[in-house]
Every structure is written in C-alpha cells, then in structure tokens.
Design a protein around this motif. Structure first.
Motif, short mmCIF file in Angstrom:
data_model
loop_
_atom_site.label_atom_id
_atom_site.label_comp_id
_atom_site.label_asym_id
_atom_site.label_seq_id
_atom_site.Cartn_x
_atom_site.Cartn_y
_atom_site.Cartn_z
N GLY A 1 0.79 -1.22 0.00
CA GLY A 1 0.00 0.00 0.00
C GLY A 1 0.83 1.27 0.00
N GLY A 2 2.11 1.12 0.24
CA GLY A 2 3.00 2.27 0.29
C GLY A 2 3.47 2.72 -1.08
N SER A 3 4.37 3.71 -1.08
CA SER A 3 4.86 4.29 -2.32
C SER A 3 6.38 4.41 -2.31
CB SER A 3 4.27 5.69 -2.53
OG SER A 3 2.86 5.66 -2.63
N LEU A 4 6.95 4.38 -3.48
CA LEU A 4 8.36 4.66 -3.70
C LEU A 4 8.50 5.41 -5.01
CD1 LEU A 4 10.19 1.32 -2.77
CD2 LEU A 4 10.39 3.48 -1.54
N ARG A 5 9.54 6.22 -5.12
CA ARG A 5 9.86 6.84 -6.41
C ARG A 5 11.29 6.47 -6.78
NH1 ARG A 5 10.10 13.05 -8.73
NH2 ARG A 5 12.00 13.16 -7.48
N LEU A 6 11.41 5.82 -7.91
CA LEU A 6 12.72 5.46 -8.44
C LEU A 6 13.19 6.56 -9.39
CD1 LEU A 6 12.19 1.69 -9.31
CD2 LEU A 6 12.81 2.73 -7.12
N SER A 7 14.49 6.76 -9.39
CA SER A 7 15.11 7.71 -10.31
C SER A 7 16.18 6.99 -11.11
CB SER A 7 15.74 8.88 -9.56
OG SER A 7 14.80 9.61 -8.82
N GLY B 1 -2.20 2.31 -13.76
CA GLY B 1 -3.04 2.92 -12.75
C GLY B 1 -2.38 3.05 -11.40
N ARG B 2 -1.25 2.36 -11.19
CA ARG B 2 -0.53 2.44 -9.92
C ARG B 2 0.84 3.09 -10.09
NH1 ARG B 2 1.12 -2.04 -7.43
NH2 ARG B 2 1.29 -3.29 -9.34
N PHE B 3 1.49 2.88 -11.23
CA PHE B 3 2.82 3.42 -11.50
C PHE B 3 2.72 4.53 -12.53
CE2 PHE B 3 5.53 -0.64 -10.52
CZ PHE B 3 4.90 -0.75 -9.29
N THR B 4 3.62 5.50 -12.40
CA THR B 4 3.69 6.60 -13.36
C THR B 4 5.14 6.83 -13.75
OG1 THR B 4 1.76 7.66 -12.34
CG2 THR B 4 3.12 9.01 -13.82
#
Length: 120
Positions: free
Chosen positions: A15-21, A66-69
């Motif tokens: 349910g959490g989030s992460l942002r990869l670079s 719908g979950r990843f951008t």
C-alpha cells in the motif's frame, strides 16, 4: 554511449509508495526512449513502463497500469518511476534502460538495478 544509474529503491509495506530515479550521462538523454523493467527472483526480466523522448507518450504493463507513473525531466537527464499502491508481487530488482525507437524501442543500455521489496 549513455550511462544509467538507478536510485530510490528500498523496503516498504504493501500500500506504500516509492519513487525510483534513473540518472543518465553521456550521449543526449533527450534523444533516448527510456524504459523501466523489473526482475523478481527466479523469473525473467519483465517490462514495466516506457516513455518517449519528449515525454508525451507512455506505455505501461497491465500489472502496473493505474498504480505506477513514468515521467522524465530532460533538463535533469533523469527518468522517474512513481510507484503507488505497492503490492508484495511488485518486489523485484528494477532496471532502467535507454534506447531508440517508438513504440517498440531497441534498448542498448541498462543500469545496474535497484532493489524494491514490498512486505505484506
């Protein structure tokens, strides 16, 4: 030749989030189609998302739509993968890739990968 370095992986609860670079150096980043892939233990590397050179077109795998951008900042030579509503099945090593062509790019450069672990 472009070099790619991923960052932003880690451990998160479902349910959490992460942002990869993915930071790129070398030949012109803005000319590259960029993609994200992932590989879970014992499985093949799978496509996650890709984005066109100007950022105006994107394609996602059904499992993440719908979950990843995916997004990119050509001024910073960086592509991002915002991952929301994470699930345990998203656990994998995530790789970014650079290439040419659209909608089926020919990827010729890969990063070293960053681990994402999602616990239930």
């Amino acid at each position: 030749q472009v070099q790619l370095v991923e960052s932003g992986g880690g451990s998160v609860q479902a349910g959490g989030s992460l942002r990869l670079s993915c930071a790129a150096s070398g030949r012109s980043f803005s000319m590259q189609t960029m993609g994200w892939f992932r590989q879970a233990p014992g499985k093949e590397r799978d496509f996650v998302a890709r984005i066109a050179r100007t950022g105006d077109r994107t394609i996602y795998a059904g499992s993440v739509k719908g979950r990843f951008t995916i997004s990119r900042d050509n001024a910073k030579n960086t592509v991002y993968l915002q991952m929301d509503s994470l699930k345990p099945e998203d656990t994998a090593v995530y790789y970014c890739a650079a290439g040419s062509g659209w909608p089926i790019p020919d990827y010729d450069t890969w990063g070293q990968g960053t681990q994402v672990t999602v616990s239930s």
